[in-house]
Scaffold this motif. Sequence first.
Motif, short mmCIF file in Angstrom:
data_model
loop_
_atom_site.label_atom_id
_atom_site.label_comp_id
_atom_site.label_asym_id
_atom_site.label_seq_id
_atom_site.Cartn_x
_atom_site.Cartn_y
_atom_site.Cartn_z
N LEU A 107 0.79 -1.23 0.00
CA LEU A 107 0.00 0.00 0.00
C LEU A 107 0.83 1.28 0.00
N SER A 108 2.13 1.18 0.04
CA SER A 108 2.96 2.36 0.30
C SER A 108 2.88 3.42 -0.81
N GLU A 109 2.66 3.01 -2.05
CA GLU A 109 2.68 3.97 -3.15
C GLU A 109 1.41 4.79 -3.25
N LYS A 110 0.30 4.26 -2.76
CA LYS A 110 -0.98 4.96 -2.87
C LYS A 110 -1.65 5.04 -1.50
N SER A 111 -1.15 5.96 -0.68
CA SER A 111 -1.67 6.16 0.67
C SER A 111 -1.93 7.64 0.92
N TYR A 112 -2.93 7.92 1.73
CA TYR A 112 -3.26 9.33 2.00
C TYR A 112 -4.02 9.43 3.32
N ALA B 178 -8.08 7.57 6.76
CA ALA B 178 -6.86 6.92 6.29
C ALA B 178 -7.24 6.03 5.12
N ALA B 179 -6.64 6.30 3.96
CA ALA B 179 -7.01 5.56 2.74
C ALA B 179 -5.76 5.05 2.04
N ALA B 180 -5.84 3.83 1.53
CA ALA B 180 -4.73 3.26 0.78
C ALA B 180 -5.27 2.25 -0.23
N LEU B 181 -4.61 2.18 -1.38
CA LEU B 181 -5.08 1.31 -2.45
C LEU B 181 -3.92 0.56 -3.10
N LYS C 25 -17.82 12.97 1.69
CA LYS C 25 -16.90 13.72 0.82
C LYS C 25 -15.45 13.46 1.20
N ALA C 26 -15.19 13.29 2.50
CA ALA C 26 -13.82 13.07 2.95
C ALA C 26 -13.28 11.74 2.46
N ILE C 27 -14.11 10.69 2.48
CA ILE C 27 -13.66 9.38 1.97
C ILE C 27 -13.28 9.49 0.50
N ALA C 28 -14.14 10.11 -0.30
CA ALA C 28 -13.87 10.24 -1.74
C ALA C 28 -12.60 11.05 -1.98
N ARG C 29 -12.44 12.12 -1.21
CA ARG C 29 -11.25 12.97 -1.39
C ARG C 29 -9.98 12.23 -0.97
N ALA C 30 -10.05 11.48 0.13
CA ALA C 30 -8.87 10.75 0.59
C ALA C 30 -8.46 9.67 -0.41
N LEU C 31 -9.44 8.97 -0.98
CA LEU C 31 -9.13 7.96 -1.98
C LEU C 31 -8.50 8.58 -3.22
N ASP C 32 -9.00 9.73 -3.61
CA ASP C 32 -8.40 10.43 -4.74
C ASP C 32 -6.98 10.85 -4.40
N GLY C 33 -6.77 11.32 -3.16
CA GLY C 33 -5.42 11.70 -2.73
C GLY C 33 -4.48 10.51 -2.75
N ALA C 34 -4.98 9.34 -2.34
CA ALA C 34 -4.16 8.13 -2.36
C ALA C 34 -3.77 7.76 -3.79
N GLN D 284 -3.34 9.75 -6.17
CA GLN D 284 -2.35 10.72 -6.63
C GLN D 284 -1.00 10.54 -5.94
N GLY D 285 -0.95 9.63 -4.96
CA GLY D 285 0.30 9.40 -4.23
C GLY D 285 0.69 10.56 -3.36
N GLY D 286 -0.31 11.25 -2.77
CA GLY D 286 -0.03 12.43 -1.97
C GLY D 286 0.51 12.09 -0.59
N THR D 287 0.76 13.14 0.20
CA THR D 287 1.22 12.94 1.58
C THR D 287 0.00 12.96 2.48
N TYR D 288 -0.22 14.04 3.20
CA TYR D 288 -1.44 14.11 4.00
C TYR D 288 -2.05 15.48 3.83
N GLY D 289 -3.35 15.57 4.07
CA GLY D 289 -4.05 16.83 3.92
C GLY D 289 -4.79 17.19 5.18
#
Length: 343
Positions: free
Chosen positions: A222-227, A245-248, A315-324, A326-331
């Motif tokens: 999960l390390s590459e796609k976590s947010y 906390a979301a990871a894919l 909305k937060a779940i959808a945004r976190a999954l999108d962030g994951a 994108q390989g982002g850090t944290y928001g």
Amino acid sequence: MRPFKYSNASDAATAIGIVSADPTAKYLGGGTNLVDLMKEDVMRPTQLVDVTRLQYSNIEKKGDGVSIGATATNTVTANNEIIREKYPLLSMAILAGASAQIRNMATNAGNLNQRTRCTYFYDVSMPCNKREPGSGCGALHGINKNHAIFGWSEKCVATYPSDMAVALAALDAIVQVEGINHTKRSIPFADFHRLPGDHPELDNNLKRGEFITSIDLPANELSEKSYYLKIRERSSYAFALVSVAAALVTDGAMIKEVRIALGGVAHKPWRASVAEKWLVGKEATEANFEAAAAAELKNAKPLQHNRYKVELATKAIARALDGAMQGGTYGTMEAESTTTNKN
């Protein structure tokens, strides 16, 4: 603050023996939560057993995974090279929580054992079944805009405050504990914290005197796609209204594996299992993220003043999954006051 006895444990067996024998004794790590509660007369231990000098601060590989020492500080854990590389979701969550000064003091075991920040729990003049069993829950029909929308009972509607624990829930962590006579057991993270039920005074499933020695993280991809996303009422040093906390793991556009855990919505970190099951085998699209989030929140039970959390969490779940993706850090987001005041 009431008088108490202080002792500095030389080894785990001594510390466990003291706390097991005295129902009012508590382990003392960084003290960032416990000491505050003692000052407010919410908790009244007669004895504190300092465990910070015990040898449980290592962060090291364990099989294909990692073992995190219970007495390691949050700062050391978040900045550890192995954690940042293999488990960035945990590092993100820790860095989203509290201030640097608190992270420098707070231990990993203490973070897991911290107590709710419900205002009724902190106010000793108000009824609170968590603080005083049988006295009632002031928040149930009171000011409950920051309280639970999942898993609450008539006895308690408080939420659990840790950011670190939300990531650990998503990572399927395992808590290692030691009890009297050197007995040891492993507790899957999903079973560590409790929902309130009829006994909200019990935050977790530790037995009397049991001492957390480490937290194990199994290997994953999960390390590459976590947010980690945290939404709060002000931009700094506030507890989450909702966190995710979301990871894919994906194969092209298809989702092979997904982990989602929520904070700020229940008495324990809330694993979004409905959303996870909905997403596996589907494309990683914004529409699917939104649909999965909506499916999860169908089971929410908002209180009088926190209905806004249903839309916010969706909305937060959808945004976190999108962030994951994108390989982002944290928001972190500061919620608009007009949103958080909605019933």
